[in-house]
Design a protein around this motif. Structure first.
Motif, PDB file in Angstrom:
ATOM      1  N   ARG A   1      -9.036  10.980  11.384  1.00  9.14           N
ATOM      2  CA  ARG A   1      -8.063  10.658  10.624  1.00  9.14           C
ATOM      3  C   ARG A   1      -7.203   9.871  11.991  1.00  9.14           C
ATOM      4  NH1 ARG A   1      -3.717  11.977   6.578  1.00  9.14           N
ATOM      5  NH2 ARG A   1      -1.984  12.948   7.843  1.00  9.14           N
ATOM      6  N   VAL A   2      -6.612   8.750  11.556  1.00 11.85           N
ATOM      7  CA  VAL A   2      -6.078   7.994  12.556  1.00 11.85           C
ATOM      8  C   VAL A   2      -4.535   7.534  12.074  1.00 11.85           C
ATOM      9  CG1 VAL A   2      -7.947   7.100  13.715  1.00 11.85           C
ATOM     10  CG2 VAL A   2      -6.950   5.591  11.840  1.00 11.85           C
ATOM     11  N   ASN A   3      -3.773   7.142  13.026  1.00 15.21           N
ATOM     12  CA  ASN A   3      -2.537   6.627  12.672  1.00 15.21           C
ATOM     13  C   ASN A   3      -2.487   4.807  12.909  1.00 15.21           C
ATOM     14  OD1 ASN A   3      -2.097   6.072  15.279  1.00 15.21           O
ATOM     15  ND2 ASN A   3      -0.515   7.428  15.815  1.00 15.21           N
ATOM     16  N   ALA A   4      -1.287   4.415  12.693  1.00 16.58           N
ATOM     17  CA  ALA A   4      -1.392   2.757  12.668  1.00 16.58           C
ATOM     18  C   ALA A   4      -1.668   2.260  13.929  1.00 16.58           C
ATOM     19  CB  ALA A   4       0.042   2.470  12.209  1.00 16.58           C
TER      20      ALA A   4
ATOM     21  N   ALA B   1      -1.904   2.228  -8.702  1.00 13.44           N
ATOM     22  CA  ALA B   1      -1.696   3.226  -7.783  1.00 13.44           C
ATOM     23  C   ALA B   1      -2.874   3.683  -7.010  1.00 13.44           C
ATOM     24  CB  ALA B   1      -0.815   4.306  -8.378  1.00 13.44           C
TER      25      ALA B   1
ATOM     26  N   PHE C   1       2.548   3.473   9.556  1.00 12.99           N
ATOM     27  CA  PHE C   1       1.915   2.137   9.189  1.00 12.99           C
ATOM     28  C   PHE C   1       2.616   1.107   8.811  1.00 12.99           C
ATOM     29  CE2 PHE C   1      -2.769   2.487   9.368  1.00 12.99           C
ATOM     30  CZ  PHE C   1      -2.815   4.141   9.602  1.00 12.99           C
TER      31      PHE C   1
ATOM     32  N   GLN D   1      -7.693   2.966   5.280  1.00 13.46           N
ATOM     33  CA  GLN D   1      -7.402   2.729   6.716  1.00 13.46           C
ATOM     34  C   GLN D   1      -6.829   3.600   7.474  1.00 13.46           C
ATOM     35  OE1 GLN D   1      -4.001  -0.221   6.156  1.00 13.46           O
ATOM     36  NE2 GLN D   1      -2.771   1.425   5.570  1.00 13.46           N
ATOM     37  N   ARG D   2      -6.854   4.832   7.048  1.00 12.60           N
ATOM     38  CA  ARG D   2      -6.434   6.128   7.976  1.00 12.60           C
ATOM     39  C   ARG D   2      -7.612   6.762   8.379  1.00 12.60           C
ATOM     40  NH1 ARG D   2      -2.277   6.431   3.967  1.00 12.60           N
ATOM     41  NH2 ARG D   2      -3.445   8.312   2.879  1.00 12.60           N
TER      42      ARG D   2
ATOM     43  N   LEU E   1       0.966  -1.407   0.000  1.00 15.29           N
ATOM     44  CA  LEU E   1      -0.046   0.104  -0.101  1.00 15.29           C
ATOM     45  C   LEU E   1       0.882   1.272   0.130  1.00 15.29           C
ATOM     46  CD1 LEU E   1      -2.838  -0.799   2.588  1.00 15.29           C
ATOM     47  CD2 LEU E   1      -2.801  -0.966  -0.028  1.00 15.29           C
TER      48      LEU E   1
ATOM     49  N   LEU F   1       2.875  -1.573  -9.205  1.00 16.60           N
ATOM     50  CA  LEU F   1       2.430  -1.114  -8.199  1.00 16.60           C
ATOM     51  C   LEU F   1       2.186   0.298  -8.188  1.00 16.60           C
ATOM     52  CD1 LEU F   1       4.010  -3.081  -5.270  1.00 16.60           C
ATOM     53  CD2 LEU F   1       1.912  -3.337  -6.046  1.00 16.60           C
ATOM     54  N   GLN F   2       3.078   0.915  -8.726  1.00 16.93           N
ATOM     55  CA  GLN F   2       3.153   2.344  -8.534  1.00 16.93           C
ATOM     56  C   GLN F   2       2.354   3.231  -9.731  1.00 16.93           C
ATOM     57  OE1 GLN F   2       7.559   2.684  -7.369  1.00 16.93           O
ATOM     58  NE2 GLN F   2       6.734   3.774  -5.775  1.00 16.93           N
ATOM     59  N   VAL F   3       2.222   2.508 -10.692  1.00 15.68           N
ATOM     60  CA  VAL F   3       1.536   3.271 -11.797  1.00 15.68           C
ATOM     61  C   VAL F   3       0.202   2.409 -12.095  1.00 15.68           C
ATOM     62  CG1 VAL F   3       1.667   3.820 -14.311  1.00 15.68           C
ATOM     63  CG2 VAL F   3       3.758   3.867 -12.716  1.00 15.68           C
TER      64      VAL F   3
ATOM     65  N   LEU G   1       2.581   8.407   9.608  1.00 14.56           N
ATOM     66  CA  LEU G   1       1.596   7.746  10.555  1.00 14.56           C
ATOM     67  C   LEU G   1       2.051   6.296  10.895  1.00 14.56           C
ATOM     68  CD1 LEU G   1      -1.593   9.076   8.943  1.00 14.56           C
ATOM     69  CD2 LEU G   1      -0.349  10.100  11.089  1.00 14.56           C
TER      70      LEU G   1
ATOM     71  N   LEU H   1      -6.096  11.512  15.351  1.00 18.32           N
ATOM     72  CA  LEU H   1      -5.368  12.708  15.096  1.00 18.32           C
ATOM     73  C   LEU H   1      -6.003  13.834  14.842  1.00 18.32           C
ATOM     74  CD1 LEU H   1      -2.747  10.655  12.702  1.00 18.32           C
ATOM     75  CD2 LEU H   1      -2.316  11.145  14.988  1.00 18.32           C
TER      76      LEU H   1
ATOM     77  N   GLN I   1      -6.892   2.279  -0.800  1.00 17.67           N
ATOM     78  CA  GLN I   1      -6.973   1.362   0.316  1.00 17.67           C
ATOM     79  C   GLN I   1      -6.022   1.918   1.439  1.00 17.67           C
ATOM     80  OE1 GLN I   1      -6.077  -2.492  -1.600  1.00 17.67           O
ATOM     81  NE2 GLN I   1      -6.127  -3.309   0.358  1.00 17.67           N
ATOM     82  N   ALA I   2      -4.780   2.634   1.089  1.00 17.16           N
ATOM     83  CA  ALA I   2      -4.146   3.346   2.270  1.00 17.16           C
ATOM     84  C   ALA I   2      -5.014   4.487   2.880  1.00 17.16           C
ATOM     85  CB  ALA I   2      -2.823   3.871   1.632  1.00 17.16           C
TER      86      ALA I   2
ATOM     87  N   LEU J   1      -4.432   1.184  -4.616  1.00 14.72           N
ATOM     88  CA  LEU J   1      -3.527   1.074  -3.317  1.00 14.72           C
ATOM     89  C   LEU J   1      -3.737   2.484  -2.725  1.00 14.72           C
ATOM     90  CD1 LEU J   1      -0.557  -0.907  -5.025  1.00 14.72           C
ATOM     91  CD2 LEU J   1      -2.457  -1.855  -3.295  1.00 14.72           C
ATOM     92  N   ASP J   2      -3.556   3.507  -3.441  1.00 14.16           N
ATOM     93  CA  ASP J   2      -3.738   4.658  -2.778  1.00 14.16           C
ATOM     94  C   ASP J   2      -5.124   4.906  -1.722  1.00 14.16           C
ATOM     95  OD1 ASP J   2      -3.182   8.348  -3.485  1.00 14.16           O
ATOM     96  OD2 ASP J   2      -2.661   7.059  -1.689  1.00 14.16           O
TER      97      ASP J   2
ATOM     98  N   GLY K   1       2.810   1.376  -3.432  1.00 16.78           N
ATOM     99  CA  GLY K   1       1.906   1.912  -4.392  1.00 16.78           C
ATOM    100  C   GLY K   1       0.963   3.174  -4.302  1.00 16.78           C
ATOM    101  N   SER K   2       0.884   3.750  -3.055  1.00 17.36           N
ATOM    102  CA  SER K   2       0.253   4.985  -2.995  1.00 17.36           C
ATOM    103  C   SER K   2       1.247   5.936  -3.175  1.00 17.36           C
ATOM    104  CB  SER K   2      -0.389   5.168  -1.632  1.00 17.36           C
ATOM    105  OG  SER K   2       0.841   5.075  -0.669  1.00 17.36           O
TER     106      SER K   2
ATOM    107  N   GLN L   1       1.466   7.286   4.941  1.00 16.02           N
ATOM    108  CA  GLN L   1       1.537   5.813   5.499  1.00 16.02           C
ATOM    109  C   GLN L   1       3.107   5.968   6.207  1.00 16.02           C
ATOM    110  OE1 GLN L   1      -1.389   3.905   5.101  1.00 16.02           O
ATOM    111  NE2 GLN L   1       0.309   2.150   4.252  1.00 16.02           N
TER     112      GLN L   1
END
Lengths: 389, 654
Positions: free
Chosen positions: B206-209, B33, A271, B43-44, A249, B28-30, A269, B214, B39-40, B36-37, A252-253, A266
């Protein structure tokens, strides 16, 4: 190429060859980037904080500087002293590995891999990597090319096995696999025929089976669990697969250009677990994007290339084997570490050379590359090549 | 291989490895992206919902029927208290809340790790405030505010108001309903749940891991549910429920072999079971009152009731609204259907076989006590009037007022044999269906039953598919139509359907869709939902028919031969009232059952310009004239502004 055992080139007569600035530059760039990434990953919201707020980054910087000194010193070591030192280094490492297994060793999370020296935690298995390459290169480096007598192979195993065993017992599966990758490379370069390689592979597999059957070696439950979890990424997302899920994640992000330095959510924070060590690449991926990631891989490729060039133009078989061994070492680490962060390979705990936080790894890698570098510094110049002095 | 080539091979392998890595990174990054972004990002973010206060239900004068209050409960999170301080905290809590320390300790122990333990529900505001002000003395103890539903009027109107409870699987499919919510399960609470429920508020964090909060990144306050205003009048509702209760008791008192037998756990067969009724406004179909006895208090669902408590009420049928869920044979009250059809079609019985049919609604017919009907297979059946001696000479009007069965049987036979005259054998059924029988009225309450209007088609289908329900052999016969015309046989209707049909007949022909709710308003008083009166259909009804019907209903109450005369004899307002009695025979299969007639009465007031139609049914209550009519009288008198007197049994009459 004929074997020419040339007299060591001394500075007074011919002058040392120019250092490989491309190699040095690449290593420096990666090391510096590593410190920056560790800084970004170890502090929450980085905006107004100075370097002082990250003890991790500070420590890494110290190790980098120490490593630079080690690199410089290693570059100046000439071939003959190196050959003589090989067995000594080997035995020293064996001793340290034995020491680690005694009560003097430090156990962290079920693995006994460290020796506490004051405020510094030494990880002997990291030193074992260049030591093995040095030992094997010295062992195999005295034969003529394109010949690899079977007895050499046996001797290679005799050198490998103690180290592998001591490391596997800690347990340090990652380093064991490094040994198993690097050794065949050296054998291959030393002239092993396909038949010989095949035989080694079989023998190795047989040996592994015997070891597992007799109970001498067995995969730990958590290692097996990690592997099966890896094979099914959708499962165990909050437990075994959590690290890699977060890693993917995070990377990718980052997208094409990254979120920007210190702007990675990420990373900021927290993660990604172990983000300053094994998963340091995720900080690159998120903050600097594909571009940054590609540049990092590119820099490593440059380092590997330069090392292979050193191997190709080395005066001696020993030099060739050693430099190529170090190239393989770095390539393997890069492949396994980044492969793990992108979810292509299971989690193994191999650091990313020069970038992952860890003094032992930095020193060991700097030493390895430095010693390889010395083969370039001390070889006979190719016509037209300028000298340092 | 020369060493040079080996190096080359090695180099190639390394290039391959690095290329694979780069490709994967590209993926992953293109390629992935965005996914995944997202999703990330997800979760925050944590979404916390805050419940919306449930809307109120009020009657047509604004009297609150259902509301909410805030209940404060004290809860404890044991993990936040040191072991050493626990005893002290328990002592203090015991002292403050006036509960024994042992009890508090017990509740502490019940609290499992990781969840909150409930110490006391419904604490005083003062105690709660003290806890909050002195929170240092009570570590780990918190006060939580929970909205609790209240029903200020208790049992009154329970079947109209309904109740709320945990959502079922089906309820959860409705958008906006979460597992922790409470939804309407019955009555208006259910049918207007979406208006009452409001919209929960959300706060985005907004939360951290470590799931630490926050910042707040978005906030939407909850929107309270709207206030639902019913068309019911609580005073008349009370009068209806009291009358039903008294009527039921009155019926039982004469039936039970010993006092209290009918309310015991195993009442004898002849006991009256329940009573239900509805008061509808014939001018627009609004329900002014609706009740079903035995009833319940919706508040019992708030605290939760035991399986036992629930079973007791369930077995009595207390949770069903028989005014719309009870399917009964309407008996003589159904005669208005044939009556109005006769007038509209100028269709009257034959005086005797082979004789000419009566020409006029004022022509006399000799209503003897019995009629022989001959089946096609030569067998015959004798039908007896409810009065064996008969009613003497009657015309259509007296036939209705005195409830002469024979007159109507002859009407039925006229229809049955009317093929040569072009009369459809289903004419009665068609007209009944026009008046709303056999189909749901569409009232805005759940679980309404449709009743049944049988005909030849239904008979044949049932004979095939559900044997035992009808005669095993034979066809739909004239005898069946004769049962139909006097509201017996397989014909069933709910009290609401009957009242609605009467309303249509006395108001000039508009069959309304009954409603219990007129509109929903928000906190600012603005109307957010309107439920205006809606006619289901306009019937072709001659003004003369309407006038004559009203008059004859009045005669049933006021004239000498009227079946309800005795019930209203000493009522000061009987001249303003009209109605019809009904006594349904309930056939208990083949067993020779005890007489268990079900009593009916439908009343209309003021008869000249009707504003109220009241339908009362007392299951196994006895005769309509004796029990149902006096019950309805209390309600009608109240509706006309009188304070009714005690309920007294009248003479037995259909």
């Amino acid at each position: 190429m004929d074997i020419v055992v040339s007299a060591p080139v001394s500075r007074t007569r011919h002058g040392a060859i120019r250092p490989d600035f491309v190699l040095i530059g690449s290593v420096t760039a990666l090391a510096a980037l590593g410190v920056l990434m560790i800084f970004s990953a170890s502090v929450g919201n980085v905006a107004d904080l100075g370097l002082g707020s990250s003890p991790d980054a500070q420590r890494q910087l110290v190790f980098i500087l120490a490593g630079a000194v080690v690199f410089a010193a290693a570059s100046l070591v000439e071939e003959r002293p190196m050959r003589l030192a090989a067995p000594i280094a080997y035995l020293a490492v064996v001793a340290l590995l034995l020491l680690v297994l005694t009560p003097l060793g430090t156990e962290v999370r079920g693995a006994q891999r460290w020796l506490q020296l004051g405020s510094f935690q030494l990880q002997p298995s990291e030193l074992a990597k260049p030591a093995l390459i040095l030992a094997l290169a010295a062992l195999l480096g005295s034969d003529p090319d394109e010949q690899l007598p079977w007895r050499r192979i046996v001797q290679t195993m005799a050198v490998l096995l103690p180290l592998a065993a001591l490391v596997a017992v800690q347990p340090d599966l990652g380093t064991s696999i490094v040994f198993l990758f690097v050794t065949p490379i050296l054998l291959f370069l030393a002239g092993a025929s396909l038949r010989q390689l095949g035989g080694i592979l079989l023998a190795g597999a047989a040996g592994l089976l015997v070891a597992m059957q007799t109970g001498f070696f067995a995969f730990k439950d958590y290692q097996i669990a990690r592997l099966t979890a890896f094979l099914d990424p959708a499962a165990d997302q909050l437990t075994l697969n959590y690290n890699q899920l977060q890693s993917k994640l995070t990377i990718g992000s980052g997208g094409l250009f990254g979120k920007g330095l210190f702007e990675g959510d990420q990373t900021n924070l927290s993660f990604v677990p172990h983000q300053t060590t094994d998963f340091i690449f995720t900080a690159v991926g998120e903050q600097l994007g594909f571009l940054g990631a590609a540049i990092v891989i590119g820099l490593f490729a440059v380092i590997v290339w330069r090392l292979l060039m050193i191997a190709a133009t080395a005066n001696s078989r020993f030099g060739r084997l050693f430099a190529a061994g170090v190239a393989g070492l770095i390539a393997f680490h890069v492949f396994v570490n980044i492969g793990m962060t992108v979810g292509m390979l299971p989690v193994t705990g191999l650091p990313l050379p020069f970038m992952s936080q860890g003094g032992s790894s930095v020193i060991a890698m700097m030493a390895a590359v430095g010693l390889a570098h010395s083969f370039r510094i001390h070889r006979s110049p190719v016509p037209g090549e300028r000298r340092l002095l | 291989m020369r060493p040079g080539y080996r190096l080359l091979a090695l180099g190639a392998v390394f290039i391959a490895l690095f290329s694979v890595l780069t490709l994967r990174l590209w993926y992953l990054q293109v390629t992935e992206a965005a996914t995944l972004d997202q999703q990330a990002e997800n979760q925050r973010i944590r979404l916390v919902t805050s419940p919306a206060p449930r809307g109120e239900i009020v009657d047509r004068d604004g009297v609150k029927l259902a509301g909410s209050r805030v209940s404060l409960s004290v809860v404890v999170d044991r993990e936040l208290i040191d072991e050493d301080s626990e005893d002290e905290v328990i002592q203090r809590l015991a002292g403050l809340l006036d509960i024994s320390a042992i009890e508090v300790r017990a509740r502490f122990n019940e609290a499992r790790a990781g969840s909150l333990g409930s110490i006391s529900n419904d604490v005083d505001a003062d105690d709660a405030l003290y806890l909050v002000d002195h929170s240092e003395d009570f570590p780990g103890v918190r006060v939580e505010a929970v909205a609790v539903r209240t029903y200020p009027e208790g049992e009154l109107g329970a079947h109209v108001i309904g109740y709320i409870g945990r959502p079922s699987e089906q309820d959860l499919e409705t958008p906006g309903v979460e597992g922790a919510d409470l939804v309407g399960k019955f009555g208006v609470e259910r049918s207007y749940d979406v208006w009452l429920r409001g919209v929960p508020g959300t706060t985005k964090y907004r939360v951290n891991a470590a799931s630490e909060i926050l910042s707040v990144v978005g906030e939407e306050p909850p929107r309270a549910g709207g206030t639902v205003q019913t068309t019911t009048d609580s005073e008349l509702q009370l009068a209806l429920e009291e009358a039903l209760t008294e009527g039921l008791a009155l019926a039982r008192s004469s039936q039970e072999p010993w006092p209290g037998a009918c309310t015991s756990e195993n009442p004898p067969e002849q006991c009256a079971i329940r009573a239900s009724g509805v008061v509808i406004d014939p001018r627009d179909g609004s329900i002014v009152a609706m009740g079903s006895i035995p009833s319940f208090d919706p508040s019992i669902f708030v605290g939760g009731l035991t399986q036992e408590e629930w079973s007791v009420l369930q077995d009595k049928g207390a949770f069903n609204n028989f005014a719309i869920q009870g399917s009964y044979a309407p008996a003589s009250t159904f005669k208005v259907v044939a009556y109005s059809l006769a007038l509209e079609q100028s269709m009257y019985p034959q005086a005797e076989e082979d004789a000419l049919a009566l020409q006029n609604h004022t022509d006399d017919y000799f209503c003897s006590g019995r009629l022989e009907f001959h089946f096609q297979d030569e067998s015959q059946q004798v039908f007896n009037d409810w009065t064996p001696a008969g009613h003497g000479s009657v015309d259509l009007h007296e036939a209705l007022a005195a409830s002469c069965d024979l007159y109507f049987w002859e009407l039925a036979l006229r229809v049955w044999r009317g093929a040569e005259e072009g009369i459809d054998e289903g004419a009665l059924q068609d007209w009944a269906e026009q008046l709303g029988f056999g189909s749901a009225t569409g009232i805005d309450l759940p679980f309404e039953q449709t009743g049944l209007v049988p005909d030849r088609e239904w008979f044949e289908t049932t004979q095939r598919e559900t044997p035992g329900r009808v005669r095993a052999e034979g066809t739909w016969s004239g005898g069946d139509v004769m049962n139909l015309v006097i509201g017996q046989g397989a014909l069933t209707s709910t009290p609401l359907q009957l009242a609605n049909a009467y309303a249509a007949l006395v108001n000039g022909g508009t069959l309304w869709q009954p409603r219990v709710v007129s509109h929903v308003i928000n906190a600012d008083g603005e109307i957010i939902f309107e439920n205006p009166a809606k006619p289901l259909r306009k019937l072709t009804l001659d003004a003369a028919t309407v006038t004559l019907l009203r008059r004859d209903l009045s005669l049933a109450v006021n004239s000498g031969s009227g079946t309800a005369r005795s019930a209203f004899a000493d009522s000061r307002v009987r001249s303003l009232i009209g109605g019809k009695t009904g006594t349904a025979e309930v056939i208990q299969g083949d067993t020779d059952a005890t007489d268990v007639d079900t009593a009916w009465f439908v009343g209309v007031a003021p008869i000249d310009d009707p504003e109220y139609v009241v339908a009362i049914v007392i299951e196994r209550g006895g005769s309509g004239g004796r029990i149902a009519a006096p019950t309805a009288r209390k309600v009608l008198e109240k509706a006309l502004g009188l304070e009714p007197g005690p309920l007294v049994a009248a003479e037995d009459a259909d």
